[in-house]
Design an enzyme around this catalytic site. Structure first.
Site, PDB file in Angstrom:
ATOM      1  CG  HIS A  76      -2.089  -0.882   1.124  1.00 29.20           C
ATOM      2  ND1 HIS A  76      -3.214  -0.749   1.901  1.00 29.20           N
ATOM      3  CD2 HIS A  76      -2.321  -1.933   0.301  1.00 29.20           C
ATOM      4  CE1 HIS A  76      -4.091  -1.686   1.564  1.00 29.20           C
ATOM      5  NE2 HIS A  76      -3.565  -2.424   0.611  1.00 29.20           N
ATOM      6  CE1 TYR A 205      -5.582   3.891  11.087  1.00 31.82           C
ATOM      7  CE2 TYR A 205      -5.010   4.116   8.775  1.00 31.82           C
ATOM      8  CZ  TYR A 205      -4.806   3.537  10.006  1.00 31.82           C
ATOM      9  OH  TYR A 205      -3.814   2.595  10.157  1.00 31.82           O
ATOM     10  N   PRO A 297      -3.610   0.909  19.008  1.00 30.07           N
ATOM     11  CG  PRO A 297      -5.557  -0.276  18.529  1.00 30.07           C
ATOM     12  CD  PRO A 297      -4.844   0.423  19.640  1.00 30.07           C
ATOM     13  CE  LYS A 301       4.142   3.826  13.007  1.00 31.21           C
ATOM     14  NZ  LYS A 301       4.470   3.401  11.649  1.00 31.21           N
ATOM     15  CE1 TYR A 389      -1.156   4.288   9.106  1.00 28.22           C
ATOM     16  CE2 TYR A 389      -0.003   3.247   7.282  1.00 28.22           C
ATOM     17  CZ  TYR A 389      -1.059   3.277   8.174  1.00 28.22           C
ATOM     18  OH  TYR A 389      -2.013   2.285   8.148  1.00 28.22           O
TER      19      TYR A 389
HETATM   20  C1  PHB Z   1      -5.583  -4.058  11.287  1.00 28.35           C
HETATM   21  O1  PHB Z   1      -5.668  -4.383  10.106  1.00 28.35           O
HETATM   22  O2  PHB Z   1      -5.908  -4.832  12.188  1.00 28.35           O
HETATM   23  C2  PHB Z   1      -5.121  -2.687  11.607  1.00 28.35           C
HETATM   24  C3  PHB Z   1      -4.630  -1.886  10.587  1.00 28.35           C
HETATM   25  C4  PHB Z   1      -4.207  -0.598  10.864  1.00 28.35           C
HETATM   26  C5  PHB Z   1      -4.263  -0.123  12.156  1.00 28.35           C
HETATM   27  C6  PHB Z   1      -4.710  -0.937  13.181  1.00 28.35           C
HETATM   28  C7  PHB Z   1      -5.143  -2.225  12.915  1.00 28.35           C
HETATM   29  O3  PHB Z   1      -3.871   1.141  12.404  1.00 28.35           O
END
Ligand code: PHB
Ligand code: APR
Length: 400
Positions: A76, A205, A297, A301, A389
């Protein structure tokens, strides 16, 4: 498998940290035994995040377990931020001069590491009960445990505490030798895994007045979604239908229309916490991964930080055994913590930016919207988001 009674490095915990350390040490000809409280299947049943930074990808390659990740993982180059009803793309690839992340589940990383360990015939004792660490302030540490009702002692040169947040290693350090920094967030993440195509080809997000949401994925046919929920919510109260309905209310119209719903394969509520232990070394005991730190989460990270701890620890141990030098081992805690605090800060900031806090007054939503608007429209703002990120370079800002 005959149970060994001596080894060079005793590793407690067969999560990603312990397994990756075992693999890197094996490549360098250093012996290790892993002691794990659970069964292998139980370890593989835990659903965790799935976004790997380049540093983590490189390390899995170095450990010789990158093949399936490269074949099945999704590269990605960007992700969307949805706020004020509008979606905006952060083009990480362009902003950072060509850096990407890899979407590949932590469960799959763990599975690949487990298979590599098995294939190499390396010792892992699953269902090792009542693990206790001894003498790590001396040159002759040891670990005792019980397996199938029998008591065992494992003598070693070093102990690697890779046993997660609730493990025994950090808990065995004298209270006056350790400082702990902690923030617990007043909400949780309700996660749902389903065999449905992801709503979008990248992650979304979401900051909405109803709370945070995240549209993530594991593959082209498997999706992972999250909703911010009060800590008082119970998983039994959330039917799949209720989940999908609430998710739709937090999305924009195009995403709502594209969303494919289906039965959940897994559904759980996780609390959010920022936590750091200082230092991470106590004589011959080294903490790594979730045993030493937890991030919320948002930004994924956790696994990436665990991987860099393990990289630094393996370098230290290799220096000790092969280079006859303890310079890297002595620098372990400082090197790790410097990187950890930057990821802790980013995860806390991203969490604060995207969630509704119960104590907030309406002005906070205005601040969040203004900051998000700044981030997506300013080159400097977007770059700050993107470079954190994709992951800061190893040893960022460190004179070495
Ligand atoms: C996930 O795919 O579980 C996931 C992806 C990005 C995040 C947190 C969890 O920031
Ligand atoms: N004895 C033996 N094993 C133990 C003990 C104990 N007393 N306590 C815990 N363990 C095991 C757990 O069963 C688990 O399998 O240690 C392992 C720790 O694994 P993780 O919790 O996955 O931690 P880590 O390997 O550091 O992985 C970090 O996991 O939580 C995510 O965000 C985090 O992605 C990051 C990654």
């Amino acid at each position: 498998m005959t149970i060994p009674h001596t080894t060079q490095v005793a590793i407690i915990g067969a999560g990603p940290s312990g397994l990756l350390l075992g693999q890197l040490l094996h490549k360098a000809g250093i012996d290790a035994v892993i002691l794990e409280r659970q069964t292998g299947d139980y370890v593989l049943g835990r659903i965790r995040a799935g976004v790997l930074e380049q540093v983590c990808i490189d390390l899995l390659d170095e450990a010789g377990v990158g093949e399936r990740m490269h074949a099945e993982g999704l590269v990605h180059g960007g992700f969307d931020l949805l706020f004020n009803g509008q979606r905006h793309r952060i083009d990480m690839h362009a902003l950072t001069g060509g850096h990407n992340v890899m979407v590949y589940g932590q469960t799959e990383v763990t599975r690949d590491l487990m298979h590599a360990r098995e294939a190499a015939g390396l010792p892992t004792v699953y269902e090792a009960m009542n693990v206790q660490v001894h003498g790590f302030d001396s040159t002759t540490p040891s670990v005792t445990y019980e397996k199938d009702g029998q008591k065992h002692t494992l003598r070693c040169d070093f102990i690697a505490g890779c046993d997660g947040f609730h493990g025994v290693c950090r808990a065995s350090v004298p209270r006056n030798a350790i400082a702990e920094y902690e923030k617990v967030y007043p909400f949780g993440w309700l996660g749902l895994l389903s065999d449905t195509p992801p709503v979008h080809d990248e992650l979304i997000y979401v900051n909405s007045p109803r709370g945070f949401a995240l549209c993530s994925q594991r593959s082209k046919t498997r999706s992972r979604y999250y909703l911010q929920v009060p800590l008082t919510d119970r998983i039994e109260e959330w039917t799949d239908d209720a989940f999908w309905q609430e998710l739709k209310l937090r999305l924009d119209a195009p995403a709502r229309e594209h969303l494919v719903t289906g039965p959940s394969i897994e559904k759980s509520i996780a609390p959010l916490r920022s936590f750091v232990t200082e230092p991470m070394r106590f004589g011959r005991l080294f903490l790594a991964g979730d045993a030493a730190h937890i991030v919320p989460p948002t930004g994924a990270k956790g696994l990436n930080l665990a991987a860099t701890d393990v990289k630094y620890l393996s370098e230290g141990l290799i220096g000790h055994y092969q280079g006859q030098s303890d310079t890297d081992l002595d620098a372990y805690s400082d090197r790790c913590l410097r990187r950890i605090w930057k990821a802790e800060r980013f995860s806390w900031w991203f969490t604060s930016l995207m969630h509704q806090f119960p104590e907030d007054s309406p002005i906070t939503a205005k601040f969040q919207n203004a900051e998000l608007d700044y981030i997506v429209h300013s080159q400097a703002g977007s770059l700050t988001m993107a470079e954190n990120y994709v992951g800061l370079p190893l040893d960022f800002g460190q004179p070495r």
